[in-house]
Design a protein around this motif. Sequence first.
Motif, PDB file in Angstrom:
ATOM      1  N   ASN A  95      10.914  10.553  -2.151  1.00 32.12           N
ATOM      2  CA  ASN A  95       9.642  10.187  -1.530  1.00 32.12           C
ATOM      3  C   ASN A  95       9.832   9.277  -0.324  1.00 32.12           C
ATOM      4  OD1 ASN A  95       8.322  11.674  -3.485  1.00 32.12           O
ATOM      5  ND2 ASN A  95       7.758   9.900  -4.723  1.00 32.12           N
ATOM      6  N   ASP A 135       0.826  -1.206   0.000  1.00 31.31           N
ATOM      7  CA  ASP A 135       0.000   0.000   0.000  1.00 31.31           C
ATOM      8  C   ASP A 135       0.866   1.265   0.000  1.00 31.31           C
ATOM      9  OD1 ASP A 135      -2.467  -1.384   0.029  1.00 31.31           O
ATOM     10  OD2 ASP A 135      -2.282  -1.677   2.192  1.00 31.31           O
ATOM     11  N   VAL A 136       2.035   1.203   0.621  1.00 32.54           N
ATOM     12  CA  VAL A 136       2.939   2.351   0.702  1.00 32.54           C
ATOM     13  C   VAL A 136       3.739   2.513  -0.591  1.00 32.54           C
ATOM     14  CG1 VAL A 136       5.003   3.267   1.874  1.00 32.54           C
ATOM     15  CG2 VAL A 136       3.107   2.336   3.213  1.00 32.54           C
ATOM     16  N   GLN A 169       0.993   2.368 -10.098  1.00 32.77           N
ATOM     17  CA  GLN A 169      -0.390   2.664  -9.730  1.00 32.77           C
ATOM     18  C   GLN A 169      -0.906   1.785  -8.604  1.00 32.77           C
ATOM     19  OE1 GLN A 169      -2.434   2.467 -13.540  1.00 32.77           O
ATOM     20  NE2 GLN A 169      -2.387   4.696 -13.622  1.00 32.77           N
ATOM     21  N   GLY A 170      -0.393   0.574  -8.493  1.00 32.18           N
ATOM     22  CA  GLY A 170      -0.871  -0.293  -7.435  1.00 32.18           C
ATOM     23  C   GLY A 170      -0.200  -1.649  -7.470  1.00 32.18           C
ATOM     24  N   HIS A 190       8.660  10.134   3.402  1.00 30.03           N
ATOM     25  CA  HIS A 190       7.782   9.199   4.110  1.00 30.03           C
ATOM     26  C   HIS A 190       8.379   8.816   5.470  1.00 30.03           C
ATOM     27  CE1 HIS A 190       5.242   5.667   4.848  1.00 30.03           C
ATOM     28  NE2 HIS A 190       6.364   4.995   5.070  1.00 30.03           N
ATOM     29  N   PRO A 215       3.264   2.210  -3.842  1.00 28.69           N
ATOM     30  CA  PRO A 215       2.740   3.051  -4.932  1.00 28.69           C
ATOM     31  C   PRO A 215       2.769   4.552  -4.616  1.00 28.69           C
ATOM     32  CG  PRO A 215       1.329   1.149  -4.615  1.00 28.69           C
ATOM     33  CD  PRO A 215       2.298   1.180  -3.454  1.00 28.69           C
ATOM     34  N   ARG A 216       2.695   4.906  -3.336  1.00 24.03           N
ATOM     35  CA  ARG A 216       2.777   6.323  -2.966  1.00 24.03           C
ATOM     36  C   ARG A 216       4.207   6.846  -3.095  1.00 24.03           C
ATOM     37  NH1 ARG A 216      -0.636   4.617   1.483  1.00 24.03           N
ATOM     38  NH2 ARG A 216       1.064   5.039   2.934  1.00 24.03           N
ATOM     39  N   LEU A 217       5.186   5.952  -3.026  1.00 26.95           N
ATOM     40  CA  LEU A 217       6.592   6.340  -3.092  1.00 26.95           C
ATOM     41  C   LEU A 217       7.160   6.275  -4.504  1.00 26.95           C
ATOM     42  CD1 LEU A 217       7.981   4.372  -0.002  1.00 26.95           C
ATOM     43  CD2 LEU A 217       7.069   6.711  -0.071  1.00 26.95           C
ATOM     44  N   THR A 218       6.591   5.403  -5.335  1.00 25.80           N
ATOM     45  CA  THR A 218       7.183   5.076  -6.632  1.00 25.80           C
ATOM     46  C   THR A 218       6.421   5.710  -7.783  1.00 25.80           C
ATOM     47  OG1 THR A 218       7.792   2.947  -5.657  1.00 25.80           O
ATOM     48  CG2 THR A 218       8.027   3.166  -8.038  1.00 25.80           C
TER      49      THR A 218
END
Length: 156
Positions: free
Chosen positions: A147, A29-30, A39-40, A151, A32-35
């Motif tokens: 990112n 879950d984390v 998208q998922g 984080h 995709p927010r960093l990369t």
Amino acid sequence: MASFSSTTESTAVVAARRADIWAALTDPDVLPRLTPFLQGIETDGDTWRWRLASLKLAGITVDPSFTETMRFTPKTRIEFEHTPPAGVTERGGAQGWYALADEGTGTRLDISITLTVQLPVSRLAAPAVERVMGAAMAQTGDRFGRNLEKHLRAAA
């Protein structure tokens, strides 16, 4: 269909505990927010299916999704290998590893990733296609690093 590959390797000492970096790198879950472009991730045990945003290579739009077998050595190493399901053709895939080790008050993070895509273009296009792939991977790696540090600071 021709196959094209590009590899990126990097090393950094991150001002964070190894356990915190490990938690980020193993959280579908984390990540995709960093990369960028990721998208998922859908998981089924150690099988992870990565969904990337559309990429334009050699004038062709590629919507890469690929299946990886993940091997985790707790808090020290993550290895991944492209393993598409039986009967499924995936036009892209990755293989590589992350290694973590304590260094001073931080953590040394070594990364090696090889991305491979199959495109309906001549193999003669390899220098141009692989140059674009390499540049995109370098930019993605730089943004991932920023990112990740952001984080980790927020989580501290």
